[in-house]
Scaffold this motif. Structure first.
Motif, PDB file in Angstrom:
ATOM      1  N   ALA A 135       0.842  -1.206   0.000  1.00 23.02           N
ATOM      2  CA  ALA A 135       0.000   0.000   0.000  1.00 23.02           C
ATOM      3  C   ALA A 135       0.874   1.251   0.000  1.00 23.02           C
ATOM      4  O   ALA A 135       1.925   1.297   0.650  1.00 23.02           O
ATOM      5  CB  ALA A 135      -0.931   0.003   1.209  1.00 23.02           C
ATOM      6  N   LEU A 136       0.423   2.256  -0.726  1.00 24.41           N
ATOM      7  CA  LEU A 136       1.143   3.526  -0.796  1.00 24.41           C
ATOM      8  C   LEU A 136       0.108   4.645  -0.695  1.00 24.41           C
ATOM      9  O   LEU A 136      -0.720   4.825  -1.590  1.00 24.41           O
ATOM     10  CB  LEU A 136       1.928   3.634  -2.102  1.00 24.41           C
ATOM     11  N   PHE A 137       0.175   5.366   0.412  1.00 25.03           N
ATOM     12  CA  PHE A 137      -0.804   6.407   0.702  1.00 25.03           C
ATOM     13  C   PHE A 137      -0.285   7.753   0.223  1.00 25.03           C
ATOM     14  O   PHE A 137       0.915   8.030   0.295  1.00 25.03           O
ATOM     15  CB  PHE A 137      -1.087   6.443   2.203  1.00 25.03           C
ATOM     16  N   SER A 138      -1.200   8.605  -0.230  1.00 20.60           N
ATOM     17  CA  SER A 138      -0.764   9.885  -0.786  1.00 20.60           C
ATOM     18  C   SER A 138      -1.847  10.940  -0.606  1.00 20.60           C
ATOM     19  O   SER A 138      -3.022  10.685  -0.859  1.00 20.60           O
ATOM     20  CB  SER A 138      -0.441   9.719  -2.274  1.00 20.60           C
ATOM     21  N   LEU A 139      -1.428  12.127  -0.174  1.00 18.00           N
ATOM     22  CA  LEU A 139      -2.333  13.279   0.013  1.00 18.00           C
ATOM     23  C   LEU A 139      -1.764  14.449  -0.787  1.00 18.00           C
ATOM     24  O   LEU A 139      -1.226  15.404  -0.222  1.00 18.00           O
ATOM     25  CB  LEU A 139      -2.430  13.627   1.506  1.00 18.00           C
ATOM     26  N   PRO A 140      -1.890  14.417  -2.120  1.00 18.36           N
ATOM     27  CA  PRO A 140      -1.170  15.350  -2.991  1.00 18.36           C
ATOM     28  C   PRO A 140      -1.878  16.672  -3.256  1.00 18.36           C
ATOM     29  O   PRO A 140      -1.608  17.325  -4.275  1.00 18.36           O
ATOM     30  CB  PRO A 140      -1.045  14.542  -4.286  1.00 18.36           C
ATOM     31  N   PHE A 141      -2.761  17.082  -2.366  1.00 16.70           N
ATOM     32  CA  PHE A 141      -3.622  18.239  -2.660  1.00 16.70           C
ATOM     33  C   PHE A 141      -2.826  19.515  -2.937  1.00 16.70           C
ATOM     34  O   PHE A 141      -3.079  20.202  -3.931  1.00 16.70           O
ATOM     35  CB  PHE A 141      -4.598  18.460  -1.499  1.00 16.70           C
ATOM     36  N   VAL A 142      -1.870  19.859  -2.074  1.00 17.29           N
ATOM     37  CA  VAL A 142      -1.083  21.076  -2.275  1.00 17.29           C
ATOM     38  C   VAL A 142      -0.323  21.011  -3.596  1.00 17.29           C
ATOM     39  O   VAL A 142      -0.220  22.009  -4.319  1.00 17.29           O
ATOM     40  CB  VAL A 142      -0.118  21.296  -1.094  1.00 17.29           C
ATOM     41  N   ASN A 143       0.182  19.837  -3.939  1.00 20.04           N
ATOM     42  CA  ASN A 143       0.935  19.687  -5.179  1.00 20.04           C
ATOM     43  C   ASN A 143       0.066  19.832  -6.415  1.00 20.04           C
ATOM     44  O   ASN A 143       0.580  19.980  -7.533  1.00 20.04           O
ATOM     45  CB  ASN A 143       1.644  18.337  -5.200  1.00 20.04           C
ATOM     46  N   LEU A 144      -1.244  19.787  -6.226  1.00 23.18           N
ATOM     47  CA  LEU A 144      -2.195  20.006  -7.318  1.00 23.18           C
ATOM     48  C   LEU A 144      -2.816  21.404  -7.250  1.00 23.18           C
ATOM     49  O   LEU A 144      -3.767  21.695  -7.970  1.00 23.18           O
ATOM     50  CB  LEU A 144      -3.301  18.943  -7.271  1.00 23.18           C
ATOM     51  N   GLY A 145      -2.277  22.240  -6.377  1.00 26.23           N
ATOM     52  CA  GLY A 145      -2.821  23.586  -6.229  1.00 26.23           C
ATOM     53  C   GLY A 145      -4.144  23.617  -5.498  1.00 26.23           C
ATOM     54  O   GLY A 145      -4.904  24.582  -5.627  1.00 26.23           O
TER      55      GLY A 145
ATOM     56  N   ALA B 187      -3.750  25.403  -9.717  1.00 30.48           N
ATOM     57  CA  ALA B 187      -4.415  24.151 -10.089  1.00 30.48           C
ATOM     58  C   ALA B 187      -4.383  23.953 -11.604  1.00 30.48           C
ATOM     59  O   ALA B 187      -4.162  22.838 -12.091  1.00 30.48           O
ATOM     60  CB  ALA B 187      -5.851  24.141  -9.576  1.00 30.48           C
ATOM     61  N   LYS B 188      -4.592  25.042 -12.352  1.00 35.16           N
ATOM     62  CA  LYS B 188      -4.553  24.929 -13.812  1.00 35.16           C
ATOM     63  C   LYS B 188      -3.170  24.480 -14.283  1.00 35.16           C
ATOM     64  O   LYS B 188      -3.038  23.647 -15.181  1.00 35.16           O
ATOM     65  CB  LYS B 188      -4.937  26.266 -14.453  1.00 35.16           C
ATOM     66  N   GLU B 189      -2.128  25.031 -13.672  1.00 31.78           N
ATOM     67  CA  GLU B 189      -0.771  24.628 -14.017  1.00 31.78           C
ATOM     68  C   GLU B 189      -0.520  23.177 -13.616  1.00 31.78           C
ATOM     69  O   GLU B 189       0.055  22.394 -14.392  1.00 31.78           O
ATOM     70  CB  GLU B 189       0.239  25.547 -13.325  1.00 31.78           C
ATOM     71  N   ALA B 190      -0.968  22.787 -12.417  1.00 33.56           N
ATOM     72  CA  ALA B 190      -0.728  21.426 -11.921  1.00 33.56           C
ATOM     73  C   ALA B 190      -1.413  20.389 -12.795  1.00 33.56           C
ATOM     74  O   ALA B 190      -0.800  19.388 -13.197  1.00 33.56           O
ATOM     75  CB  ALA B 190      -1.207  21.311 -10.479  1.00 33.56           C
ATOM     76  N   PHE B 191      -2.675  20.622 -13.108  1.00 33.56           N
ATOM     77  CA  PHE B 191      -3.405  19.637 -13.908  1.00 33.56           C
ATOM     78  C   PHE B 191      -2.944  19.642 -15.366  1.00 33.56           C
ATOM     79  O   PHE B 191      -2.908  18.599 -16.019  1.00 33.56           O
ATOM     80  CB  PHE B 191      -4.908  19.886 -13.800  1.00 33.56           C
ATOM     81  N   GLY B 192      -2.590  20.819 -15.867  1.00 36.26           N
ATOM     82  CA  GLY B 192      -2.049  20.880 -17.223  1.00 36.26           C
ATOM     83  C   GLY B 192      -0.758  20.100 -17.332  1.00 36.26           C
ATOM     84  O   GLY B 192      -0.532  19.369 -18.301  1.00 36.26           O
ATOM     85  N   ALA B 193       0.090  20.240 -16.313  1.00 34.10           N
ATOM     86  CA  ALA B 193       1.346  19.502 -16.296  1.00 34.10           C
ATOM     87  C   ALA B 193       1.093  18.002 -16.168  1.00 34.10           C
ATOM     88  O   ALA B 193       1.761  17.183 -16.810  1.00 34.10           O
ATOM     89  CB  ALA B 193       2.214  19.991 -15.140  1.00 34.10           C
ATOM     90  N   PHE B 194       0.114  17.638 -15.346  1.00 31.69           N
ATOM     91  CA  PHE B 194      -0.225  16.221 -15.165  1.00 31.69           C
ATOM     92  C   PHE B 194      -0.664  15.597 -16.491  1.00 31.69           C
ATOM     93  O   PHE B 194      -0.190  14.520 -16.866  1.00 31.69           O
ATOM     94  CB  PHE B 194      -1.330  16.084 -14.127  1.00 31.69           C
ATOM     95  N   LEU B 195      -1.546  16.284 -17.197  1.00 27.29           N
ATOM     96  CA  LEU B 195      -2.051  15.745 -18.455  1.00 27.29           C
ATOM     97  C   LEU B 195      -0.970  15.732 -19.532  1.00 27.29           C
ATOM     98  O   LEU B 195      -0.966  14.856 -20.403  1.00 27.29           O
ATOM     99  CB  LEU B 195      -3.255  16.569 -18.922  1.00 27.29           C
ATOM    100  N   ALA B 196      -0.039  16.689 -19.459  1.00 26.26           N
ATOM    101  CA  ALA B 196       1.052  16.754 -20.435  1.00 26.26           C
ATOM    102  C   ALA B 196       2.254  15.920 -20.008  1.00 26.26           C
ATOM    103  O   ALA B 196       3.254  15.846 -20.740  1.00 26.26           O
ATOM    104  CB  ALA B 196       1.487  18.207 -20.630  1.00 26.26           C
ATOM    105  N   LYS B 197       2.167  15.322 -18.828  1.00 30.40           N
ATOM    106  CA  LYS B 197       3.240  14.472 -18.280  1.00 30.40           C
ATOM    107  C   LYS B 197       4.553  15.238 -18.167  1.00 30.40           C
ATOM    108  O   LYS B 197       5.618  14.781 -18.588  1.00 30.40           O
ATOM    109  CB  LYS B 197       3.409  13.206 -19.128  1.00 30.40           C
ATOM    110  N   ARG B 198       4.447  16.448 -17.604  1.00 32.39           N
ATOM    111  CA  ARG B 198       5.633  17.251 -17.335  1.00 32.39           C
ATOM    112  C   ARG B 198       5.603  17.742 -15.892  1.00 32.39           C
ATOM    113  O   ARG B 198       4.595  17.605 -15.198  1.00 32.39           O
ATOM    114  CB  ARG B 198       5.680  18.454 -18.286  1.00 32.39           C
ATOM    115  N   LYS B 199       6.704  18.293 -15.437  1.00 31.34           N
ATOM    116  CA  LYS B 199       6.793  18.822 -14.090  1.00 31.34           C
ATOM    117  C   LYS B 199       6.126  20.193 -14.027  1.00 31.34           C
ATOM    118  O   LYS B 199       6.416  21.043 -14.902  1.00 31.34           O
ATOM    119  CB  LYS B 199       8.253  18.915 -13.648  1.00 31.34           C
ATOM    120  N   PRO B 200       5.255  20.444 -13.050  1.00 33.79           N
ATOM    121  CA  PRO B 200       4.616  21.767 -12.992  1.00 33.79           C
ATOM    122  C   PRO B 200       5.584  22.854 -12.569  1.00 33.79           C
ATOM    123  O   PRO B 200       6.581  22.588 -11.893  1.00 33.79           O
ATOM    124  CB  PRO B 200       3.516  21.566 -11.925  1.00 33.79           C
TER     125      PRO B 200
END
Length: 254
Positions: free
Chosen positions: A122-132, A236-249
């Motif tokens: 199991a690997l737990f994660s609370l990535p809210f801040v990292n997603l803006g 959040a727009k930068e974080a999710f855009g980076a996630f979908l583009a598979k790049r570092k925000p």
């Protein structure tokens, strides 16, 4: 096939995430199905104990990002908030069996469960801040109460994944087992509880949860307001855009 499997036997209702091809990412339809099951089970005399589970290698990747961005929750009546209220208020023992990734709400929903058993994968994660974004599911209230403020600050501010062993040390998990044993063990524990007097179980759970009940509902609402505002923000727009583009925000200046 349903993306939420429901099975009732010997008083135990098992709800299984069943969207493996999408890493069990949760959609509005899945939240609605979960809420429906919990609301019905709360008053069903045949249901005595609840188990929420995934598979041996996967619990849930959290929200389905694509759907979440296209159709974010529009009000407190949205399926995700129906689910959160239903699990927060569920009056009977609730257990969770967690293997593999448990991201975002995959971790915060555990704060509303009475017993949590985890696979050593199991690997737990609370990535809210990292997603803006900010915490949800009343985790900003319940996580410090469960694991202490110092550990909660670390997990919520950094958003870095942590293992089952660490989760057990912190008090988030009751027991760590080999992944192949977790769901079976959780079911065995649930059946033990189902054999006990339900009224006593329910009163005991109510007494344990009562001091925070009003605060939990208030925090779910307050977090949701901040979450909605931040979701529309540049971070959040930068974080999710980076996630979908598979790049570092890049949060410089945000």
């Amino acid at each position: 096939m349903s993306e939420i499997l429901a099975y009732l036997e010997h008083g135990v209702l098992s709800l299984t995430f069943n969207r493996v091809e999408k890493k069990n990412a949760l959609t509005s339809a899945m939240y609605a199905a979960l809420a429906d099951q919990l609301e019905q089970a709360a008053g069903d005399v045949q249901t005595r104990v609840l188990v929420i589970q995934g598979q041996e290698s996967l619990f849930t990747a959290g929200n389905d990002v694509s759907e979440f961005l296209q159709r974010p929750p529009a009000s407190m009546e949205a399926p995700v908030f129906r689910f959160l209220r239903a699990i927060a208020d569920f009056p009977k023992p609730a257990l969770a069996a967690v293997c593999g990734p448990a991201v975002g709400i995959g971790t915060t929903l555990l704060l509303h469960c009475d017993l949590v058993y985890a696979g050593d994968n199991a690997l737990f994660s609370l990535p809210f801040v990292n997603l803006g974004l900010c915490p949800e599911a009343a985790s900003s209230l319940l996580l410090p109460l469960r694991i202490g403020h110092a550990a909660a600050n670390e997990k919520l501010l950094f958003g870095e994944p942590f293992t089952a062993d660490e989760a057990q040390e912190l008090g988030l998990v009751n027991r760590v087992l080999p992944p192949s044993e977790v769901n079976v063990f959780a079911l065995q524990q649930a059946r033990k509880l189902a054999a006990k007097p339900l009224a006593s179980l329910m009163v005991t759970k109510t007494l344990l949860r009562q001091p925070q009940r009003a605060a939990v509902h208030a925090m779910i609402t307050e977090e949701a307001a901040h979450f909605e505002r931040l979701l529309k923000g540049p971070a959040a727009k930068e974080a999710f855009g980076a996630f979908l583009a598979k790049r570092k925000p890049d949060f410089s200046g945000l």
